[in-house]
Design a protein around this motif. Sequence first.
Motif, PDB file in Angstrom:
ATOM      1  N   GLY A  74      32.546  63.968  13.604  1.00  0.00           N
ATOM      2  CA  GLY A  74      32.308  62.840  14.350  1.00  0.00           C
ATOM      3  C   GLY A  74      33.482  61.886  14.952  1.00  0.00           C
ATOM      4  O   GLY A  74      33.498  60.591  14.850  1.00  0.00           O
ATOM      5  N   THR A  75      34.796  62.487  14.835  1.00  0.00           N
ATOM      6  CA  THR A  75      35.916  61.855  15.127  1.00  0.00           C
ATOM      7  C   THR A  75      35.869  60.816  16.458  1.00  0.00           C
ATOM      8  O   THR A  75      36.458  59.851  16.223  1.00  0.00           O
ATOM      9  CB  THR A  75      36.924  62.970  14.948  1.00  0.00           C
ATOM     10  OG1 THR A  75      37.124  63.614  13.883  1.00  0.00           O
ATOM     11  CG2 THR A  75      38.284  62.143  15.400  1.00  0.00           C
ATOM     12  N   ALA A  76      35.481  61.655  17.380  1.00  0.00           N
ATOM     13  CA  ALA A  76      35.387  61.120  18.807  1.00  0.00           C
ATOM     14  C   ALA A  76      34.545  59.661  18.711  1.00  0.00           C
ATOM     15  O   ALA A  76      34.726  58.769  19.095  1.00  0.00           O
ATOM     16  CB  ALA A  76      35.129  62.234  19.799  1.00  0.00           C
ATOM     17  N   LYS A  77      33.480  60.103  18.127  1.00  0.00           N
ATOM     18  CA  LYS A  77      32.222  59.143  17.919  1.00  0.00           C
ATOM     19  C   LYS A  77      32.783  57.693  17.348  1.00  0.00           C
ATOM     20  O   LYS A  77      32.601  56.477  17.562  1.00  0.00           O
ATOM     21  CB  LYS A  77      30.817  59.471  17.260  1.00  0.00           C
ATOM     22  CG  LYS A  77      30.111  60.433  18.488  1.00  0.00           C
ATOM     23  CD  LYS A  77      28.879  60.821  17.866  1.00  0.00           C
ATOM     24  CE  LYS A  77      28.263  61.732  18.878  1.00  0.00           C
ATOM     25  NZ  LYS A  77      27.854  61.103  20.122  1.00  0.00           N
ATOM     26  N   PHE A  78      33.513  58.194  16.163  1.00  0.00           N
ATOM     27  CA  PHE A  78      34.249  56.923  15.328  1.00  0.00           C
ATOM     28  C   PHE A  78      35.187  56.116  16.159  1.00  0.00           C
ATOM     29  O   PHE A  78      35.084  54.826  15.928  1.00  0.00           O
ATOM     30  CB  PHE A  78      34.845  57.448  14.067  1.00  0.00           C
ATOM     31  CG  PHE A  78      35.528  56.552  13.187  1.00  0.00           C
ATOM     32  CD1 PHE A  78      35.017  55.534  12.600  1.00  0.00           C
ATOM     33  CD2 PHE A  78      36.887  56.543  13.491  1.00  0.00           C
ATOM     34  CE1 PHE A  78      35.750  54.656  11.935  1.00  0.00           C
ATOM     35  CE2 PHE A  78      37.692  55.664  12.874  1.00  0.00           C
ATOM     36  CZ  PHE A  78      37.216  54.381  12.029  1.00  0.00           C
ATOM     37  N   ILE A 109      39.130  52.472  29.097  1.00  0.00           N
ATOM     38  CA  ILE A 109      38.565  54.056  29.478  1.00  0.00           C
ATOM     39  C   ILE A 109      39.671  55.021  29.274  1.00  0.00           C
ATOM     40  O   ILE A 109      39.617  55.982  28.567  1.00  0.00           O
ATOM     41  CB  ILE A 109      37.577  54.115  30.497  1.00  0.00           C
ATOM     42  CG1 ILE A 109      36.275  53.130  30.391  1.00  0.00           C
ATOM     43  CG2 ILE A 109      37.229  55.601  30.784  1.00  0.00           C
ATOM     44  CD1 ILE A 109      35.467  52.913  31.493  1.00  0.00           C
ATOM     45  N   PHE A 110      40.596  54.916  29.962  1.00  0.00           N
ATOM     46  CA  PHE A 110      41.715  55.626  30.273  1.00  0.00           C
ATOM     47  C   PHE A 110      42.280  55.782  28.858  1.00  0.00           C
ATOM     48  O   PHE A 110      42.691  57.128  28.540  1.00  0.00           O
ATOM     49  CB  PHE A 110      42.634  55.240  31.304  1.00  0.00           C
ATOM     50  CG  PHE A 110      44.066  55.936  31.243  1.00  0.00           C
ATOM     51  CD1 PHE A 110      43.857  57.344  31.918  1.00  0.00           C
ATOM     52  CD2 PHE A 110      45.172  55.603  30.726  1.00  0.00           C
ATOM     53  CE1 PHE A 110      45.155  58.063  31.923  1.00  0.00           C
ATOM     54  CE2 PHE A 110      46.543  56.368  30.892  1.00  0.00           C
ATOM     55  CZ  PHE A 110      46.429  57.632  31.424  1.00  0.00           C
ATOM     56  N   VAL A 111      42.833  54.649  27.897  1.00  0.00           N
ATOM     57  CA  VAL A 111      43.429  54.778  26.888  1.00  0.00           C
ATOM     58  C   VAL A 111      42.433  55.565  25.890  1.00  0.00           C
ATOM     59  O   VAL A 111      42.845  56.633  25.038  1.00  0.00           O
ATOM     60  CB  VAL A 111      43.638  53.529  26.462  1.00  0.00           C
ATOM     61  CG1 VAL A 111      44.036  53.502  24.894  1.00  0.00           C
ATOM     62  CG2 VAL A 111      44.577  52.927  27.134  1.00  0.00           C
ATOM     63  N   LEU A 112      41.219  55.342  25.766  1.00  0.00           N
ATOM     64  CA  LEU A 112      40.283  55.625  25.046  1.00  0.00           C
ATOM     65  C   LEU A 112      40.096  57.497  25.139  1.00  0.00           C
ATOM     66  O   LEU A 112      40.165  58.142  24.462  1.00  0.00           O
ATOM     67  CB  LEU A 112      38.749  55.214  25.067  1.00  0.00           C
ATOM     68  CG  LEU A 112      38.315  54.553  24.092  1.00  0.00           C
ATOM     69  CD1 LEU A 112      36.784  53.875  24.541  1.00  0.00           C
ATOM     70  CD2 LEU A 112      38.420  54.719  22.854  1.00  0.00           C
ATOM     71  N   GLY A 113      40.284  57.903  26.469  1.00  0.00           N
ATOM     72  CA  GLY A 113      40.063  59.069  26.962  1.00  0.00           C
ATOM     73  C   GLY A 113      41.235  60.034  26.475  1.00  0.00           C
ATOM     74  O   GLY A 113      41.416  60.925  25.909  1.00  0.00           O
ATOM     75  N   ALA A 114      42.707  59.112  26.380  1.00  0.00           N
ATOM     76  CA  ALA A 114      43.953  59.674  26.208  1.00  0.00           C
ATOM     77  C   ALA A 114      43.825  60.154  24.792  1.00  0.00           C
ATOM     78  O   ALA A 114      44.435  60.988  24.178  1.00  0.00           O
ATOM     79  CB  ALA A 114      45.106  58.764  26.833  1.00  0.00           C
ATOM     80  N   THR A 116      35.995  65.556  25.881  1.00  0.00           N
ATOM     81  CA  THR A 116      36.374  64.029  25.928  1.00  0.00           C
ATOM     82  C   THR A 116      35.335  63.637  27.196  1.00  0.00           C
ATOM     83  O   THR A 116      34.813  62.623  27.112  1.00  0.00           O
ATOM     84  CB  THR A 116      37.889  63.972  26.541  1.00  0.00           C
ATOM     85  OG1 THR A 116      38.535  64.324  25.167  1.00  0.00           O
ATOM     86  CG2 THR A 116      38.194  62.327  26.487  1.00  0.00           C
ATOM     87  N   MET A 117      35.192  64.294  28.295  1.00  0.00           N
ATOM     88  CA  MET A 117      34.824  63.980  29.438  1.00  0.00           C
ATOM     89  C   MET A 117      33.122  63.839  28.972  1.00  0.00           C
ATOM     90  O   MET A 117      32.350  62.938  29.321  1.00  0.00           O
ATOM     91  CB  MET A 117      34.814  64.795  30.553  1.00  0.00           C
ATOM     92  CG  MET A 117      36.100  64.940  31.192  1.00  0.00           C
ATOM     93  SD  MET A 117      36.188  66.584  32.567  1.00  0.00           S
ATOM     94  CE  MET A 117      38.069  66.344  32.881  1.00  0.00           C
ATOM     95  N   LEU A 143      37.951  60.716  33.739  1.00  0.00           N
ATOM     96  CA  LEU A 143      38.534  62.320  34.114  1.00  0.00           C
ATOM     97  C   LEU A 143      39.828  62.369  33.882  1.00  0.00           C
ATOM     98  O   LEU A 143      40.556  63.382  33.403  1.00  0.00           O
ATOM     99  CB  LEU A 143      38.242  62.629  35.536  1.00  0.00           C
ATOM    100  CG  LEU A 143      36.650  62.506  36.021  1.00  0.00           C
ATOM    101  CD1 LEU A 143      36.453  62.512  37.333  1.00  0.00           C
ATOM    102  CD2 LEU A 143      35.829  63.529  35.144  1.00  0.00           C
ATOM    103  N   THR A 144      40.698  61.193  34.393  1.00  0.00           N
ATOM    104  CA  THR A 144      42.146  61.423  34.227  1.00  0.00           C
ATOM    105  C   THR A 144      42.665  61.048  32.670  1.00  0.00           C
ATOM    106  O   THR A 144      43.764  61.763  32.445  1.00  0.00           O
ATOM    107  CB  THR A 144      42.785  60.515  35.264  1.00  0.00           C
ATOM    108  OG1 THR A 144      44.213  61.015  35.349  1.00  0.00           O
ATOM    109  CG2 THR A 144      42.947  59.162  34.658  1.00  0.00           C
ATOM    110  N   GLY A 145      41.888  60.042  32.148  1.00  0.00           N
ATOM    111  CA  GLY A 145      42.108  60.076  30.439  1.00  0.00           C
ATOM    112  C   GLY A 145      42.009  61.220  29.775  1.00  0.00           C
ATOM    113  O   GLY A 145      42.885  61.630  28.692  1.00  0.00           O
ATOM    114  N   ALA A 146      41.036  62.178  29.979  1.00  0.00           N
ATOM    115  CA  ALA A 146      40.644  63.368  29.520  1.00  0.00           C
ATOM    116  C   ALA A 146      41.869  64.328  29.878  1.00  0.00           C
ATOM    117  O   ALA A 146      42.318  65.213  28.907  1.00  0.00           O
ATOM    118  CB  ALA A 146      39.329  64.031  29.798  1.00  0.00           C
TER     119      ALA A 146
END
Length: 575
Positions: free
Chosen positions: A420-424, A442-447, A459-460, A489-492
Motif C-alpha cells: 500500500g505504498t501509493a495509498k500511504f 496532483i502532478f507532484v503526487l503522480g511524479a 499511478t493513473m 496523466l503527465t505526472g504518471a
Amino acid sequence: MKNKKTKIALISMMIFLMSTVMAFAEEVDIAQVNADKYGFLTLIPPIVAIVLAFVTKNVVVSLALGILSGGIILNFAGFNIFYTIVQAFLDLVNRAVGSLADPWNAGIILQVLAIGGVINLVSKMGGAKAIAEALSKKAKSARSAQIITWFAGLLVFFDDYANSLIIGPMMRPVTDGMKISRERLAFIIDATAAPVAGIAIISTWIGLEVGLIGDAFNSIGVDQNAFGVFLSTIPFRFYNILILAFIVITALLLKDFGPMRKCELQARRGGQVLEDGDKLNEQISKEHDDLEPLEGVTPSVWNAIIPIGTLIIAALIAFYYSGYTAIMGSEDAATIAIMQNSPISFAAIREAFSNSDASVALFQSALFAGIVAMAMGVFKKMFTVAQGIEIWIDGMKTLLITCVILICAWSLSSVIKELGTAKFLINYLSGSIPAFTLPSIIFVLGAIISFATGTSYGTMGILMPLAIPLAYSINPDMSYVIVSTSAVLTGAIFGDHCSPISDTTILSSMGAGCDHIEHVRTQIPYSLFIAAITIVFGYIPAGFGLPVYVVLPLALIAVFVGVQIFGKSVEVEQE
C-alpha cells in the motif's frame, strides 16, 4: 430429533457466518489495510531499490533486495529472523513466478525477445549498417543526428516499448559516429517513448487513459465524453510537450548540463572519462559490434526497411484485430455497431486500439517480422533456415538481462502494491488545499508515486478516481477539471520516463547500449528541470485559469531560457 435439528441449525448458521466473513475479507482493500498498518515502512522497498541502484550500480541486485525488504515487512515474525528471511525469499520467488504467469507480462517478455531476434536478423543482413550509412549522410553533425533520432522516435508513436527497442539499435551507429554519448542517445529514446505514446491519439495507452477518465466521471454522475476529455487534456500535458521541446532545443544549441554534459564531453573527446574528479582515463570499448553484417553480405537499406516496416504495419494490424475481436465478443452494443457499420472509420480504429491486448499484438507482429526477415535472408542466400533461426535466437540472448530486470521490476511493483505504498503517500500528502495548487499537487503526487513504483499505468489507476472527483468538488468548471486530469496523466509519465525501475527506462538504456544506472543518473536532472518548469510555468498559471495558448508558449520560453542559463557548450576542438 430436536437436538439433531438444533445442531443442523447451528452448523448452517456457522457456515453462513463464515461465508459472510470470507466475502467481507475479499472486499477488504489489503493495500489500504497495510498502508494504515505499516505507515512509513511501506516506503522501504522502493527506497531500498532506488538507493542501492545508485550505490551498487547493479539493477538486478538492487531490485531483488528491494523485493526482499518488502517480503520481510509482510512476513515479519518477531525474533524469529531466520524464518522471516526464508519466507521473504519464498515470497520473492512466488512473485517472480506470478509475474511470468501474468499473460500481459508474458507477452511483454516474448515481444522483447522476438524484437531482439528481428533486430539481429536485420543487422546480420546488412540492413542496420545500410540504414546507418544512409542516415549518416543526412546526419552531417551532432545536431542533425540528434534531431533525426528525435524524429524517428516520433514516428514510432503507437507503443513506448516498441519505440525503445527499435530506435536504439537503429540509431546507435549513427550517434556513435557523430561522437554522441550513449547516455544522450538513451535520453532521447526514453523521452520520445512514453511521453509520445501517452499523448498519441491512437496508441496502446489510450484505452487505459480514456477508460479511467470515463469511470471517474461516471463515479460523480457527470456525463462527459471520455475521449473528448482526453483530447482536451493534450495541450495541458506540459511535461510531455516540454521534454520533447527540450531535446530539440539542447540538440540545436549543443548545450547540456549536469552529468550529461560530462558524458557528452567524454564522447566528443573520443571516449575519455573523468573519474573521482582527478583521474582521467581512456574508456576502451571491448564489446563486439553486433550490427556488423555477415561476411560477404552487401548492405542494403531494404534489408532493414522491409522487416522493420513489416513490424510496424503488422503491429498496427494486430492492434486493430485484437481490439476488434475483443469488442465483437463483448456486450457493448454501441461499440459493436460502430465496428459493424464503419469498421475503418477513425472511431472504429480508436475503439479497436483502445481494446487491444498490446503485449500479444506486439509479439505477433515481431514474430511475423522475424519470419519475413528470415525468408528474405534465405531467399537472397545470405544464410540457411537453420542459420537464420540461430541468428534470431542469438538476438534474443542479448536481451535476456532485460527480461530478468523486467521480472524483478514487476515483482517489486507487486510487493509495493500489496504494502500500500501509493495509498500511504496519497493519504499522507492529501488534505485541504487552495484551488489553484491542486493541478500542481496532483502532478507532484503522480511524479512521486510513478517514480517510486516505476509504473505509469498503476499511478493513473490510483490517482484518476481521486483527482477528477476532487477537482470537480473544488471547481465544477470543466476547464479546471481538464487541467487536473492532465496533471494525473503527465505526472504518471514522469516516473515512467525517469524511474530506474520503470520498464521503459530499462528498455531505453538497453536499446541504446548504455549502462542503465548511468542513463538514470544523467537523465534525472533533465527530468527534474522540466518538471519544475511544468509546475511553475505550467500548472500554477493554468490553475489560476490562464488559457493554454498563453501558458504553453510561456513554458516553452522558460525551457529555452533555462537551457541558455544552465547549459554549457559540449563542442570541443578536434585534435
